[in-house]
Design an enzyme around this catalytic site. Sequence first.
Site, PDB file in Angstrom:
ATOM      1  N   CYS A  12       0.880  -1.157   0.000  1.00 41.34           N
ATOM      2  CA  CYS A  12       0.000   0.000   0.000  1.00 41.34           C
ATOM      3  C   CYS A  12       0.922   1.213   0.000  1.00 41.34           C
ATOM      4  O   CYS A  12       2.143   1.059   0.024  1.00 41.34           O
ATOM      5  CB  CYS A  12      -0.901  -0.028   1.234  1.00 41.34           C
ATOM      6  SG  CYS A  12      -2.364   0.988   1.037  1.00 41.34           S
ATOM      7  N   CYS A  85      -4.112  -0.753  -2.550  1.00 36.21           N
ATOM      8  CA  CYS A  85      -4.534   0.610  -2.861  1.00 36.21           C
ATOM      9  C   CYS A  85      -3.988   0.989  -4.238  1.00 36.21           C
ATOM     10  O   CYS A  85      -2.980   0.436  -4.671  1.00 36.21           O
ATOM     11  CB  CYS A  85      -4.079   1.602  -1.795  1.00 36.21           C
ATOM     12  SG  CYS A  85      -2.322   1.937  -1.763  1.00 36.21           S
ATOM     13  N   CYS A  92       4.336  -0.011  -8.029  1.00 33.24           N
ATOM     14  CA  CYS A  92       4.930  -1.303  -7.707  1.00 33.24           C
ATOM     15  C   CYS A  92       5.927  -1.776  -8.762  1.00 33.24           C
ATOM     16  O   CYS A  92       5.582  -1.935  -9.927  1.00 33.24           O
ATOM     17  CB  CYS A  92       3.817  -2.332  -7.560  1.00 33.24           C
ATOM     18  SG  CYS A  92       4.399  -3.947  -7.107  1.00 33.24           S
TER      19      CYS A  92
END
Length: 148
Positions: A12, A85, A92
């Site tokens: 997140c 999220c 990422c």
Amino acid sequence: MNSQKPAVLILCTGNSCRSQLAEALLRHAAGDAMEVHSAGSNPAGYVHPKAIAVLKEIGIDISHHTSKHMNEFLNRDVTTVITVCGNADQACPMFPGQVNRHHWGFDDPAHATGSEEEILNCFRRVRDQIKLVFEAYAAGYREGSSNK
């Protein structure tokens, strides 16, 4: 059969609420079937007190957890990355050994407003949603592993 447990990294942005809830709930549901961690793309530096409180209500203690940066995991084999999220999903990177990637978005209870009880209820609602999803994930993993 591979005896090494798969590593799951839950990401997140701040690693203070949703990813901490998901880490604890998946670790609880999966037992020793997998290694579970969480981290953030921009860690808050703390675990939200209300996240700690709503997990304590169901018998899970994360008061010792810390907020970590996802870069701490770049040199480790991570089998599955799960983002909870939207910001983390976009930020990422690929991790060494990464085989799977999932994005399951949840509301951020840290942005809840209202009375203390209304805010706690928002944390409880998100906790319960995360619990349903990650318990199902753990059950599916165990079922798949036993069929190999």
